[in-house]
Scaffold this motif. Structure first.
Motif, short mmCIF file in Angstrom:
data_model
loop_
_atom_site.label_atom_id
_atom_site.label_comp_id
_atom_site.label_asym_id
_atom_site.label_seq_id
_atom_site.Cartn_x
_atom_site.Cartn_y
_atom_site.Cartn_z
N PHE A 286 0.87 -1.18 0.00
CA PHE A 286 0.00 0.00 0.00
C PHE A 286 0.90 1.22 0.00
N THR A 287 1.23 1.67 -1.21
CA THR A 287 2.27 2.69 -1.37
C THR A 287 1.78 3.90 -2.12
N ARG A 288 2.49 5.00 -1.89
CA ARG A 288 2.30 6.23 -2.65
C ARG A 288 3.66 6.61 -3.20
N GLY A 289 3.80 6.59 -4.53
CA GLY A 289 5.09 6.84 -5.14
C GLY A 289 6.12 5.81 -4.74
N GLY A 290 5.64 4.58 -4.47
CA GLY A 290 6.53 3.51 -4.09
C GLY A 290 6.88 3.47 -2.62
N VAL A 291 6.41 4.44 -1.84
CA VAL A 291 6.72 4.51 -0.41
C VAL A 291 5.50 4.03 0.38
N PRO A 292 5.66 3.02 1.26
CA PRO A 292 4.52 2.53 2.04
C PRO A 292 3.93 3.62 2.92
N GLU A 293 2.60 3.60 3.04
CA GLU A 293 1.95 4.50 3.98
C GLU A 293 0.78 3.77 4.64
N ALA A 294 0.41 4.21 5.82
CA ALA A 294 -0.68 3.57 6.56
C ALA A 294 -2.02 4.01 5.98
N VAL A 295 -2.98 3.10 5.95
CA VAL A 295 -4.32 3.44 5.49
C VAL A 295 -5.01 4.31 6.52
N ASP A 296 -5.77 5.30 6.06
CA ASP A 296 -6.58 6.16 6.93
C ASP A 296 -8.04 5.80 6.68
N LEU A 297 -8.64 5.09 7.62
CA LEU A 297 -10.00 4.58 7.42
C LEU A 297 -11.04 5.69 7.42
N THR A 298 -10.67 6.88 7.88
CA THR A 298 -11.61 8.02 7.86
C THR A 298 -11.56 8.76 6.53
N LYS A 299 -10.72 8.30 5.61
CA LYS A 299 -10.68 8.84 4.26
C LYS A 299 -11.32 7.84 3.30
N GLU A 300 -11.76 8.31 2.14
CA GLU A 300 -12.44 7.42 1.21
C GLU A 300 -11.43 6.49 0.54
N ASN A 301 -11.70 5.21 0.62
CA ASN A 301 -10.87 4.20 -0.01
C ASN A 301 -11.75 3.26 -0.83
N LEU A 302 -11.10 2.65 -1.81
CA LEU A 302 -11.79 1.71 -2.70
C LEU A 302 -11.43 0.29 -2.30
N TYR A 303 -12.46 -0.51 -1.97
CA TYR A 303 -12.26 -1.88 -1.53
C TYR A 303 -12.85 -2.85 -2.55
N ARG A 304 -12.32 -4.06 -2.54
CA ARG A 304 -12.87 -5.10 -3.41
C ARG A 304 -12.94 -6.41 -2.64
N ILE A 305 -14.08 -7.08 -2.75
CA ILE A 305 -14.26 -8.44 -2.22
C ILE A 305 -14.52 -9.33 -3.42
N ARG A 306 -13.79 -10.44 -3.52
CA ARG A 306 -14.01 -11.33 -4.66
C ARG A 306 -13.78 -12.79 -4.27
N PHE A 307 -14.57 -13.64 -4.89
CA PHE A 307 -14.47 -15.07 -4.60
C PHE A 307 -15.14 -15.84 -5.73
N ALA A 308 -14.78 -17.08 -5.90
CA ALA A 308 -15.34 -17.90 -6.98
C ALA A 308 -16.33 -18.93 -6.45
N ARG A 316 -11.06 -13.21 -1.19
CA ARG A 316 -10.02 -12.18 -1.08
C ARG A 316 -10.65 -10.83 -0.70
N PHE A 317 -10.00 -10.13 0.24
CA PHE A 317 -10.36 -8.77 0.61
C PHE A 317 -9.21 -7.87 0.18
N GLU A 318 -9.52 -6.86 -0.65
CA GLU A 318 -8.47 -6.06 -1.26
C GLU A 318 -8.78 -4.57 -1.14
N ILE A 319 -7.73 -3.76 -1.27
CA ILE A 319 -7.85 -2.31 -1.25
C ILE A 319 -6.97 -1.75 -2.35
N MET A 320 -7.41 -0.67 -2.97
CA MET A 320 -6.62 -0.01 -4.01
C MET A 320 -5.62 0.93 -3.36
N SER A 321 -4.33 0.75 -3.69
CA SER A 321 -3.29 1.61 -3.12
C SER A 321 -3.29 2.97 -3.82
#
Length: 645
Positions: A286-308, A316-321
């Motif tokens: 979970f990086t910005r410009g290649g540098v890891p950063e902590a997720v801020d749950l009070t900001k809008e994030n895009l999540y994905r749940i997927r399974f077959a 799988r539970f995923e988040i867009m970096s």
């Protein structure tokens, strides 16, 4: 000839050799990607050659390094930059995701012979290591479906919500309680509890994602959470209903993910995730410009749940970096851990909820911009009818015995055929439901003893079942079969000589009869009927015989008459009582005074049907009710003749 191993770099930094077939064909799933320039250890001005990128969607990152670097002097004398660049340009094309076997073989030959030849035999450049980004399994790092194949099919959207529009326009149902609220504005839907100790706000798509065997189900959701302050609260969003599904959010003050099965939640807190903890620690994806950063749950994030699904596929539970890459933060490794499926049904809505139960005054607010749920790839069109075993039976029923079928999803079918036969009478109920819980029977068919009844109908709700109720005699023979068909068929047909029965299959047709008005001009007007439904006819009707023929208003002619004289009166009197068998009435006023006649109760000089002057005659062949009258002064009377059959 020198061997050149090619490998992918795993998450732990180790190089995983690329998989290959027996003939040397490179095994690739996903996409080979390149970003920027590639350091080839060549003595040029910048120390790197630009890699020719021909397909940016396929090539994102490709790091190439010489495992044993040739000496600069030998390389400078044996190969020019142009020669090496030319070979690497061919390599760029050969390693595309969908390279054919022939291309892969050519690439192998290129790697095994071309580059050493260009560099010159006898140099120290004996091998070339190609470091490609890959997942923990050694597969190239493309968007890979749960079952292992690269995602090359389109996503098939089945439910969605776009909260740039009001919630009501998005096929989303909402509920609130205890001061909770659901609002929309600034591109967001806001689900809030308010400050009351007990409150809730929920929303869910009216439709559900519909599973197809072997297809991957996914949900894309955005969310902004509130930092909770009390354990008696929840904030959830995901692909779930009251009994099954998967969600992301807070249980109390802990953030995590959950799987829900038969209304029981198994929650995995963030500290126990088996993927990226999203804390900004070194090595996080979970990086910005290649540098890891902590997720801020009070900001809008895009999540994905997927399974077959398939009962046992991973979830799988995923988040867009911030760098635009999907990061898996937890995976439920379902295979080989349970003797039952992960959830009872994968047909689930996208849902959201915020709740407080005896909690503090914190206003829990969950905001979201957009939802999408569906499957990867399209649904395979149905080709063959389905013999519905859950709604078919040959087991005989006792007195008043009942067969109740199993609810079946008929949303992918166009027609339903049900055939029933029993040696004794019974009733056939075709029942439909929107939720597979509450069923309604819009049509009930009577099955006579020894008669075969076949009904063809169409889906009237998502779920369908048959319920058959036996009569007062024990069955000795019973046959019931249900078939769902992918294409519509014509309604049931019977021979012309077959007697019409109230339980027979029929099409309900309603229409309006119109005719050309006699007023001229060719205008059409509706034919009128009496309140009882009888067609009102006046004058003559052109029957298309070249002229007009008289039309009898009633086919039945009177054979009996009853004649009576009613004396005149200055107060209301009844001239004739109501008689349902009346075919007509004739009135003659033999008074020298005016009589006011009313079809109904209590005639007056201002409330009447017809005004009969002295010696007037009046006839009616339609009205069968009571007739009253009153004269302007008492003189003479009314001759009343009633006609009956």
């Amino acid at each position: 000839m020198s061997a050149i191993p090619v490998g992918g770099q795993k998450a732990d930094g180790r190089v995983q050799p690329l998989r290959s077939e027996a003939d040397g064909t490179i095994h690739v799933t996903g996409a080979v990607v390149v970003a920027g320039a590639v350091d080839q250890g060549l003595p040029n001005a910048g120390g790197a050659l630009a890699w020719p990128v021909t397909d940016a969607a396929v090539l994102a990152r490709l790091n190439v390094a010489l495992s044993t670097r040739a000496s600069e002097a030998t390389l400078a004398t044996r190969a020019s930059e142009a020669t090496v660049a030319s070979i690497l340009a061919q390599l760029d094309v050969a390693l595309s995701t969908r390279a054919s076997e022939a291309t892969a073989v050519a690439t192998q030959a290129l790697l095994g012979a071309g580059l050493p030849a260009a560099l010159g035999q006898g140099t120290k450049a004996t091998s070339l290591a190609v470091v490609l980004p890959s997942d923990a399994d050694g597969f190239l790092g493309a968007d890979r479906a749960t079952l292992g194949s690269g995602v090359v099919e389109g996503r098939h959207t089945q439910v969605s919500a776009n909260f740039t529009q009001v919630v009501a326009n998005n096929n989303v149902s909402t509920t609130t309680a205890g001061g909770g609220s659901v609002t929309q504005g600034s591109g967001l839907a806001t689900f809030a509890t308010g400050v009351a100790a007990t409150a809730s706000a929920t929303g869910r798509t009216i439709g559900t994602v519909r599973y197809a065997s072997g297809r991957e189900i996914y949900a894309l959701i955005t969310a902004i959470f509130t930092t909770p302050t009390d354990a008696a609260s929840t904030q959830r969003i995901g692909l779930y209903d009251a009994n099954n599904g998967f969600y992301i959010g807070y249980n109390g003050t802990g953030f995590g993910v959950a799987v829900r099965k038969t209304a029981v939640d198994t929650f995995t807190a963030r500290a126990s995730w088996n993927g990226d903890l999203l804390t900004g620690a070194a090595g996080s994806k979970f990086t910005r410009g290649g540098v890891p950063e902590a997720v801020d749950l009070t900001k809008e994030n895009l999540y994905r749940i997927r399974f077959a699904w398939l009962g046992a596929a991973p979830i799988r539970f995923e988040i867009m970096s911030p760098d635009g890459e999907w990061v898996t933060f937890h995976m439920i490794r379902q295979p080989n851990v349970a003797a039952i499926p992960s959830v009872d049904t994968p047909d689930l809505p996208v849902a959201v909820e915020v709740t407080k139960t005896v909690s503090d005054a914190t206003d829990l607010v969950l905001k979201t911009s957009c939802w999408e749920g569906g499957i990867v790839g399209s649904l395979t069109p149905l080709q063959n009818p389905n013999i519905d075993a859950g709604n078919s039976s040959t087991t005989t029923l006792g007195i008043a015995g009942v067969f109740t079928g199993i609810g079946f999803d008929v949303s992918a079918y166009s027609a339903i055929s049900v055939t029933a036969f029993a040696n004794v009478a019974g009733t056939l109920n075709l029942e439909f439901s929107t939720d597979n819980v509450t069923f309604e029977a819009p049509v009930v068919y009577v099955v006579a003893a020894g008669a075969n009844v076949t009904v063809n109908t169409g889906p009237q709700a998502r779920y369908f079942r048959v319920r058959y109720v036996n009569g007062a005699v024990v069955q000795t023979t019973f046959r019931l079969q249900t078939i769902e068909r992918p294409a519509a068929i014509q309604p049931s047909t019977v021979p012309v000589a077959t007697a019409i029965s109230p339980s027979g299959d029929a099409l309900l047709t309603k229409g309006v009869i119109t005719g050309v008005t006699t007023a001229g001009g060719g205008a059409f007007v509706d034919v009128k009927v009496a309140p009882s439904g009888a067609v009102q006819v006046g004058g003559s009707i052109d029957q298309g015989t070249g002229g007009a023929s008289a039309w009898l208003a009633k086919e039945q002619r009177a054979a009996t008459s009853s004649v009576a004289r009613v004396a005149s009166s200055a107060v209301n009197v009844t001239l004739l009582a109501s008689n349902a068998n009346r075919l007509g009435v004739r009135l003659h006023n033999d008074s020298t005074k005016i009589c006011y006649v009313k079809f109904g109760i209590t005639a007056t000089s201002i409330d009447f049907t017809v005004r009969m002057n002295p010696q007037d005659f009046y006839a009616d062949d339609l009205y069968t009710g009571r007739i009253d009258g009153i004269w302007s002064a008492a003189n003479g009377g009314m001759q009343v003749t009633e006609l009956t059959a």
